[in-house]
Enzyme design. Structure first.
Site, PDB file in Angstrom:
ATOM      1  CG  HIS A 199      -1.587   4.215   3.564  1.00  0.00           C
ATOM      2  ND1 HIS A 199      -2.892   3.943   3.900  1.00  0.00           N
ATOM      3  CD2 HIS A 199      -0.997   3.017   3.323  1.00  0.00           C
ATOM      4  CE1 HIS A 199      -3.088   2.634   3.866  1.00  0.00           C
ATOM      5  NE2 HIS A 199      -1.954   2.052   3.522  1.00  0.00           N
ATOM      6  CB  SER A 205      -0.956   0.008   1.198  1.00  0.00           C
ATOM      7  OG  SER A 205      -0.245  -0.134   2.412  1.00  0.00           O
TER       8      SER A 205
END
Length: 208
Positions: A180, A129
């Site tokens: 992220h 991610s």
């Protein structure tokens, strides 16, 4: 873009290779044991601050990006990797896309490590991610550079996708939001670096 390229636009060699590597690693580990187990994933290369900082296992910053905790985790990341990565590989070419992928992988893990040390909330982490958000950051730069549109991506549509992705992360427990945000910033900065180096190269070696 030819008709064949338009129909197969998500098939770009480097990005697809990375997607297949992620899938293969998951399959092998799932056969060997439980990919939802933190201890099992730690044993096979997931990121864990004490292992990196005390044991000197810095390679975990990279290997952890290829490890996924269960099938839903893998599929969520693979869908975005294949879709977003194809835009970037077409825009930047194979070598720069390879650099983008690996730098975002290691960089987002490093940001995650730093955040864990700062907050004291130590955990085993992994997944692509951070790379996905790195791709979002790099694409955001391309969209802005091209006055609000890149291929079929509009700025409004892209900002909505980015906002929803960040919201999902911050509203869901067990998500590595530091990775992220770190990936997003690193990807955007790499987009700027690629643009400036290409501009410099064209200045120094103009096409005849």
């Amino acid at each position: 873009m030819s008709e064949w390229q338009r129909q197969h636009r998500y098939i770009t060699p480097v990005n697809i290779t990375f997607a297949l590597i992620n899938a293969a690693v998951y399959l092998v580990l799932e056969i060997m044991g439980d990919t939802t187990s933190a201890s099992f994933m730690y044993e096979h290369g997931a990121m864990y601050p004490p292992a990196v900082l005390i044991e000197g296992e810095w390679w975990r910053l990279l290997t952890s990006s290829f490890l996924h905790f269960g099938l839903p985790h893998l599929l969520n990341n693979l869908v975005l990797l294949v879709c977003l990565g194809s835009y970037l590989e077409r825009a930047y070419g194979k070598i720069r896309f390879l650099i983008l992928y690996l730098v975002c992988a290691a960089g987002s893990s490093l940001v995650s490590l730093g955040h864990m040390v700062y907050t004291g909330e130590i955990a085993v982490s992994g997944g692509a991610s951070g790379v996905v958000f790195g791709m979002i950051g790099a694409l955001l730069f391309l969209v802005l550079k091209n006055k609000g549109r890149f291929e079929d991506l509009s700025l409004r549509r892209f900002l909505l996708m980015m906002a929803l992705s960040l919201y999902y992360g911050f509203s869901t427990t067990g998500v590595d939001n530091a990775a992220h945000v770190g990936g997003l910033i690193i990807g955007f900065l790499l987009g700027i670096v690629f643009f400036l180096t290409e501009k410099l190269a064209r200045t120094l070696w103009p096409r005849i």
